[in-house]
Design a protein around this motif. Structure first.
Motif, PDB file in Angstrom:
ATOM      1  N   LYS A  50     -46.890  43.263  14.576  1.00 27.37           N
ATOM      2  CA  LYS A  50     -46.602  42.671  13.274  1.00 27.37           C
ATOM      3  C   LYS A  50     -46.634  43.789  12.241  1.00 27.37           C
ATOM      4  O   LYS A  50     -47.586  44.557  12.175  1.00 27.37           O
ATOM      5  CB  LYS A  50     -47.651  41.614  12.932  1.00 27.37           C
ATOM      6  CG  LYS A  50     -47.385  40.872  11.656  1.00 27.37           C
ATOM      7  CD  LYS A  50     -48.507  39.913  11.309  1.00 27.37           C
ATOM      8  CE  LYS A  50     -48.661  38.862  12.389  1.00 27.37           C
ATOM      9  NZ  LYS A  50     -49.635  37.842  12.021  1.00 27.37           N
ATOM     10  N   GLU A  54     -45.337  41.914   6.962  1.00 25.90           N
ATOM     11  CA  GLU A  54     -45.529  40.557   7.487  1.00 25.90           C
ATOM     12  C   GLU A  54     -46.992  40.133   7.346  1.00 25.90           C
ATOM     13  O   GLU A  54     -47.283  39.010   6.927  1.00 25.90           O
ATOM     14  CB  GLU A  54     -45.118  40.493   8.961  1.00 25.90           C
ATOM     15  CG  GLU A  54     -43.642  40.621   9.195  1.00 25.90           C
ATOM     16  CD  GLU A  54     -43.320  40.733  10.678  1.00 25.90           C
ATOM     17  OE1 GLU A  54     -42.372  40.045  11.100  1.00 25.90           O
ATOM     18  OE2 GLU A  54     -43.993  41.503  11.395  1.00 25.90           O
ATOM     19  N   TYR A  55     -47.880  41.036   7.705  1.00 26.64           N
ATOM     20  CA  TYR A  55     -49.313  40.757   7.597  1.00 26.64           C
ATOM     21  C   TYR A  55     -49.698  40.455   6.149  1.00 26.64           C
ATOM     22  O   TYR A  55     -50.400  39.499   5.861  1.00 26.64           O
ATOM     23  CB  TYR A  55     -50.119  41.952   8.119  1.00 26.64           C
ATOM     24  CG  TYR A  55     -51.530  41.997   7.611  1.00 26.64           C
ATOM     25  CD1 TYR A  55     -52.499  41.148   8.126  1.00 26.64           C
ATOM     26  CD2 TYR A  55     -51.890  42.875   6.580  1.00 26.64           C
ATOM     27  CE1 TYR A  55     -53.794  41.172   7.633  1.00 26.64           C
ATOM     28  CE2 TYR A  55     -53.177  42.901   6.091  1.00 26.64           C
ATOM     29  CZ  TYR A  55     -54.127  42.044   6.617  1.00 26.64           C
ATOM     30  OH  TYR A  55     -55.409  42.064   6.127  1.00 26.64           O
ATOM     31  N   ARG A  56     -49.202  41.281   5.222  1.00 23.88           N
ATOM     32  CA  ARG A  56     -49.541  41.116   3.802  1.00 23.88           C
ATOM     33  C   ARG A  56     -49.033  39.778   3.269  1.00 23.88           C
ATOM     34  O   ARG A  56     -49.748  39.079   2.563  1.00 23.88           O
ATOM     35  CB  ARG A  56     -48.952  42.270   2.992  1.00 23.88           C
ATOM     36  CG  ARG A  56     -49.397  42.293   1.545  1.00 23.88           C
ATOM     37  CD  ARG A  56     -48.847  43.495   0.798  1.00 23.88           C
ATOM     38  NE  ARG A  56     -47.444  43.742   1.010  1.00 23.88           N
ATOM     39  CZ  ARG A  56     -46.451  43.115   0.363  1.00 23.88           C
ATOM     40  NH1 ARG A  56     -46.731  42.224  -0.531  1.00 23.88           N
ATOM     41  NH2 ARG A  56     -45.197  43.409   0.632  1.00 23.88           N
ATOM     42  N   LYS A  57     -47.813  39.384   3.635  1.00 20.79           N
ATOM     43  CA  LYS A  57     -47.265  38.091   3.203  1.00 20.79           C
ATOM     44  C   LYS A  57     -48.133  36.941   3.702  1.00 20.79           C
ATOM     45  O   LYS A  57     -48.467  36.026   2.952  1.00 20.79           O
ATOM     46  CB  LYS A  57     -45.846  37.906   3.736  1.00 20.79           C
ATOM     47  CG  LYS A  57     -44.778  38.428   2.851  1.00 20.79           C
ATOM     48  CD  LYS A  57     -43.431  38.053   3.433  1.00 20.79           C
ATOM     49  CE  LYS A  57     -42.316  38.699   2.667  1.00 20.79           C
ATOM     50  NZ  LYS A  57     -41.014  38.432   3.259  1.00 20.79           N
ATOM     51  N   GLU A  58     -48.466  36.967   4.991  1.00 21.08           N
ATOM     52  CA  GLU A  58     -49.295  35.908   5.569  1.00 21.08           C
ATOM     53  C   GLU A  58     -50.661  35.857   4.897  1.00 21.08           C
ATOM     54  O   GLU A  58     -51.176  34.781   4.596  1.00 21.08           O
ATOM     55  CB  GLU A  58     -49.457  36.118   7.074  1.00 21.08           C
ATOM     56  CG  GLU A  58     -48.204  35.832   7.858  1.00 21.08           C
ATOM     57  CD  GLU A  58     -48.390  36.064   9.346  1.00 21.08           C
ATOM     58  OE1 GLU A  58     -49.545  36.225   9.802  1.00 21.08           O
ATOM     59  OE2 GLU A  58     -47.372  36.086  10.061  1.00 21.08           O
ATOM     60  N   ARG A  59     -51.226  37.017   4.640  1.00 20.38           N
ATOM     61  CA  ARG A  59     -52.537  37.085   4.001  1.00 20.38           C
ATOM     62  C   ARG A  59     -52.484  36.517   2.588  1.00 20.38           C
ATOM     63  O   ARG A  59     -53.353  35.748   2.190  1.00 20.38           O
ATOM     64  CB  ARG A  59     -53.040  38.524   3.966  1.00 20.38           C
ATOM     65  CG  ARG A  59     -54.433  38.656   3.412  1.00 20.38           C
ATOM     66  CD  ARG A  59     -54.884  40.115   3.393  1.00 20.38           C
ATOM     67  NE  ARG A  59     -56.233  40.224   2.921  1.00 20.38           N
ATOM     68  CZ  ARG A  59     -56.598  40.141   1.637  1.00 20.38           C
ATOM     69  NH1 ARG A  59     -55.694  39.942   0.717  1.00 20.38           N
ATOM     70  NH2 ARG A  59     -57.858  40.253   1.293  1.00 20.38           N
ATOM     71  N   GLU A  60     -51.454  36.877   1.840  1.00 25.46           N
ATOM     72  CA  GLU A  60     -51.317  36.365   0.478  1.00 25.46           C
ATOM     73  C   GLU A  60     -51.153  34.851   0.467  1.00 25.46           C
ATOM     74  O   GLU A  60     -51.705  34.171  -0.395  1.00 25.46           O
ATOM     75  CB  GLU A  60     -50.128  37.035  -0.224  1.00 25.46           C
ATOM     76  CG  GLU A  60     -50.406  38.467  -0.604  1.00 25.46           C
ATOM     77  CD  GLU A  60     -49.188  39.187  -1.162  1.00 25.46           C
ATOM     78  OE1 GLU A  60     -48.094  38.568  -1.238  1.00 25.46           O
ATOM     79  OE2 GLU A  60     -49.326  40.372  -1.510  1.00 25.46           O
ATOM     80  N   GLU A  61     -50.395  34.304   1.432  1.00 25.06           N
ATOM     81  CA  GLU A  61     -50.224  32.857   1.517  1.00 25.06           C
ATOM     82  C   GLU A  61     -51.554  32.167   1.787  1.00 25.06           C
ATOM     83  O   GLU A  61     -51.872  31.145   1.175  1.00 25.06           O
ATOM     84  CB  GLU A  61     -49.222  32.507   2.615  1.00 25.06           C
ATOM     85  CG  GLU A  61     -47.796  32.857   2.266  1.00 25.06           C
ATOM     86  CD  GLU A  61     -46.844  32.656   3.419  1.00 25.06           C
ATOM     87  OE1 GLU A  61     -47.260  32.146   4.494  1.00 25.06           O
ATOM     88  OE2 GLU A  61     -45.653  33.011   3.265  1.00 25.06           O
ATOM     89  N   ILE A  62     -52.339  32.723   2.679  1.00 29.34           N
ATOM     90  CA  ILE A  62     -53.644  32.132   3.001  1.00 29.34           C
ATOM     91  C   ILE A  62     -54.573  32.185   1.799  1.00 29.34           C
ATOM     92  O   ILE A  62     -55.228  31.207   1.461  1.00 29.34           O
ATOM     93  CB  ILE A  62     -54.288  32.851   4.220  1.00 29.34           C
ATOM     94  CG1 ILE A  62     -53.464  32.535   5.478  1.00 29.34           C
ATOM     95  CG2 ILE A  62     -55.737  32.439   4.394  1.00 29.34           C
ATOM     96  CD1 ILE A  62     -53.844  33.370   6.678  1.00 29.34           C
TER      97      ILE A  62
END
Length: 69
Positions: A50, A54-62
Protein backbone atom coordinates in the motif's frame (compact mmCIF):
# COMPACT_ATOMS: atom_id res chain seq x y z
CA UNK A 1 24.62 14.98 29.90
CA UNK A 2 21.33 13.10 30.23
CA UNK A 3 19.38 16.21 29.32
CA UNK A 4 21.49 16.69 26.21
CA UNK A 5 20.81 13.12 25.09
CA UNK A 6 17.07 13.56 25.65
CA UNK A 7 17.00 16.84 23.73
CA UNK A 8 19.03 15.37 20.88
CA UNK A 9 16.68 12.39 20.73
CA UNK A 10 13.67 14.69 20.55
CA UNK A 11 15.22 16.68 17.72
CA UNK A 12 15.89 13.50 15.79
CA UNK A 13 12.37 12.21 16.37
CA UNK A 14 10.77 15.47 15.31
CA UNK A 15 12.94 15.47 12.21
CA UNK A 16 11.45 12.19 11.01
CA UNK A 17 8.53 12.73 8.69
CA UNK A 18 5.45 10.56 8.78
CA UNK A 19 6.35 9.27 5.35
CA UNK A 20 9.83 8.24 6.47
CA UNK A 21 8.37 6.37 9.43
CA UNK A 22 5.82 4.67 7.15
CA UNK A 23 8.51 3.72 4.63
CA UNK A 24 10.68 2.28 7.39
CA UNK A 25 7.82 0.19 8.76
CA UNK A 26 7.03 -1.05 5.24
CA UNK A 27 10.66 -2.02 4.74
CA UNK A 28 10.71 -3.95 8.01
CA UNK A 29 7.48 -5.75 7.10
CA UNK A 30 8.84 -6.58 3.65
CA UNK A 31 11.98 -8.05 5.24
CA UNK A 32 9.79 -10.20 7.47
CA UNK A 33 7.90 -11.45 4.40
CA UNK A 34 11.16 -12.61 2.84
CA UNK A 35 11.80 -14.80 5.87
CA UNK A 36 8.69 -16.82 5.01
CA UNK A 37 8.63 -19.84 2.69
CA UNK A 38 8.05 -18.93 -0.99
CA UNK A 39 4.49 -20.27 -0.85
CA UNK A 40 3.56 -17.67 1.80
CA UNK A 41 5.84 -14.84 0.69
CA UNK A 42 3.67 -13.58 -2.17
CA UNK A 43 0.55 -13.29 0.00
CA UNK A 44 2.55 -11.52 2.68
CA UNK A 45 3.98 -9.00 0.21
CA UNK A 46 0.53 -8.39 -1.30
CA UNK A 47 -0.91 -7.67 2.12
CA UNK A 48 1.55 -4.86 2.82
CA UNK A 49 1.62 -3.37 -0.69
CA UNK A 50 0.00 0.00 0.00
CA UNK A 51 1.45 3.34 -1.00
CA UNK A 52 1.93 6.07 1.57
CA UNK A 53 -0.73 8.17 -0.16
CA UNK A 54 -3.29 5.32 0.12
CA UNK A 55 -2.37 4.84 3.77
CA UNK A 56 -2.67 8.58 4.48
CA UNK A 57 -6.12 8.79 2.83
CA UNK A 58 -7.43 5.83 4.82
CA UNK A 59 -5.98 7.24 8.02
CA UNK A 60 -7.53 10.65 7.45
CA UNK A 61 -10.94 9.05 6.80
CA UNK A 62 -10.73 7.08 10.04
CA UNK A 63 -9.64 10.12 12.04
CA UNK A 64 -12.41 12.24 10.49
CA UNK A 65 -15.00 9.55 11.31
CA UNK A 66 -13.82 9.39 14.93
CA UNK A 67 -13.94 13.17 15.30
CA UNK A 68 -17.44 13.30 13.81
CA UNK A 69 -18.72 10.61 16.20
Amino acid sequence: MKLLCVLLSLVVLVGCSNRAVYDNIQLNQRNECFKLPPSQRSDCLDSIDKSYDEYRKEREEIVDDEVAA
